[in-house]
Design a protein around this motif. Structure first.
Motif, short mmCIF file in Angstrom:
data_model
loop_
_atom_site.label_atom_id
_atom_site.label_comp_id
_atom_site.label_asym_id
_atom_site.label_seq_id
_atom_site.Cartn_x
_atom_site.Cartn_y
_atom_site.Cartn_z
N GLU A 31 39.12 28.21 15.31
CA GLU A 31 37.76 28.59 14.92
C GLU A 31 37.05 29.38 16.02
N VAL A 32 37.63 29.42 17.22
CA VAL A 32 36.93 30.03 18.35
C VAL A 32 37.72 31.22 18.89
N THR A 33 37.09 32.39 18.86
CA THR A 33 37.71 33.61 19.40
C THR A 33 37.32 33.77 20.86
N LEU A 34 38.31 34.09 21.68
CA LEU A 34 38.05 34.34 23.10
C LEU A 34 37.97 35.85 23.33
N VAL A 35 36.80 36.29 23.78
CA VAL A 35 36.64 37.68 24.21
C VAL A 35 36.68 37.70 25.74
N ALA A 36 37.64 38.43 26.30
CA ALA A 36 37.76 38.56 27.75
C ALA A 36 36.82 39.67 28.22
N VAL A 37 35.82 39.30 29.00
CA VAL A 37 34.81 40.27 29.43
C VAL A 37 35.29 40.95 30.71
N SER A 38 35.69 42.21 30.56
CA SER A 38 36.36 42.93 31.64
C SER A 38 35.41 43.83 32.43
N LYS A 39 34.11 43.71 32.18
CA LYS A 39 33.14 44.56 32.90
C LYS A 39 33.34 44.44 34.41
N TYR A 41 35.78 45.11 36.18
CA TYR A 41 37.18 45.00 36.59
C TYR A 41 37.94 46.26 36.17
N PRO A 42 38.95 46.64 36.94
CA PRO A 42 39.65 47.89 36.65
C PRO A 42 40.57 47.78 35.44
N PRO A 43 41.01 48.92 34.93
CA PRO A 43 41.91 48.95 33.78
C PRO A 43 43.18 48.12 33.99
N GLU A 44 43.62 48.02 35.24
CA GLU A 44 44.84 47.23 35.53
C GLU A 44 44.62 45.75 35.19
N ALA A 45 43.40 45.28 35.39
CA ALA A 45 43.09 43.89 35.06
C ALA A 45 43.15 43.68 33.55
N VAL A 46 42.64 44.65 32.81
CA VAL A 46 42.72 44.58 31.34
C VAL A 46 44.18 44.59 30.91
N ALA A 47 44.96 45.47 31.53
CA ALA A 47 46.39 45.57 31.18
C ALA A 47 47.10 44.24 31.43
N ALA A 48 46.76 43.58 32.54
CA ALA A 48 47.39 42.29 32.86
C ALA A 48 47.05 41.24 31.80
N ALA A 49 45.79 41.21 31.37
CA ALA A 49 45.39 40.24 30.35
C ALA A 49 46.03 40.59 29.00
N ALA A 50 46.08 41.87 28.68
CA ALA A 50 46.70 42.29 27.42
C ALA A 50 48.19 41.93 27.41
#
Ligand code: PLP
Length: 231
Positions: A31-39, A41-50
């Motif tokens: 029931e709970v969606t997790l949105v990772a707030v990447s503000k 942080y660099p694109p590499e951090a997003v890539a690591a989470a993805a």
């Protein structure tokens, strides 16, 4: 340059924390969606989470959104911060959910830009539950009237509410503010229409997501607990 090896385990810890809070509240973690707030942080951090399986990302500035979204186009990108009307055009083609609708002028521009790209955009009304003036959002007592003024905008779908609790250590105070938003969500949900439905209740961040889940949040926006302290 810090590495990004901490991100996958931190993400797993937050997921476990969400599951635990759901269990304690007698709710399903689905029931709970997790949105990772990447503000910030660099694109590499997003890539690591993805790469670790994270699907939803949130940004609060359009400029950063524009830098990172094209690098992870398969992800669901949320705009969580105050949105200037002159920037709506940059996110309209790709945004998954706008969390910060709080004025008629912004609604008109979202509607106009959505129509131009043949989309209907999902939006949450940002509600000012802490009564702190520096935070955006519609006053709780005016949300119903505000929503009623949006019925003539066919390219906009109201999917729920977003709120931020006061910045305080007092968890009971935070819980009270989340409870207030949840009540509003339930009240408005009883009058759902095709274009106004209360499906998503966006509340909870790194420091208070467990409290928010206990109070009925369906979406948490977590940044520093996943990516590390912002500088
Ligand atoms: C920064 C931000 C978050 C995440 O904050 P953390 O404390 O880092 O988890 C959530 N929601 C909004 C609107 C934000 O601006």
């Amino acid at each position: 340059m810090p590495g990004y090896a901490h991100i996958a385990p931190a993400l797993a810890r937050v997921q476990a924390g969400i599951a635990e809070a759901c269990l304690a509240a007698g709710r399903s973690p689905n029931e709970v969606t997790l949105v990772a707030v990447s503000k910030t942080y660099p694109p590499e951090a997003v890539a690591a989470a993805a790469a670790a399986g994270q699907l939803h990302f949130g940004e609060n500035r359009v400029q950063e959104y524009q830098q990172k979204q094209p690098l992870q186009p398969q992800a669901h990108w949320h705009l969580i911060g105050s949105l200037q009307t002159n920037k709506v055009k940059y996110i309209a083609p790709s945004v998954y959910l706008i969390h910060s609708l709080d004025s008629r002028k912004l609604a008109e521009e979202i509607n106009r830009r959505a129509e131009q790209v043949n989309r209907t955009l999902d939006c949450l009304i940002q509600v000012n539950i802490s009564a702190e003036t520096q935070k955006g959002g519609v006053a709780p007592e005016t949300v119903a009237d505000f929503i009623a003024t949006l019925q003539d905008l066919p390219h906009l779908r109201i999917c729920g509410l977003m709120g931020m609790a006061e910045f305080t250590e007092d968890l009971r105070r935070i819980a009270g503010q989340f409870r207030h938003l949840r009540k509003l969500f339930d009240t408005l949900g009883a009058h759902a229409t095709d274009r106004v439905q209360m499906q998503t209740l966006s509340m909870g961040m790194s420091g208070d997501y467990a409290v928010a889940i206990a109070e009925g949040s369906t979406l948490v926006r977590v940044g520093s607990a996943i990516f590390g302290t912002r500088t």
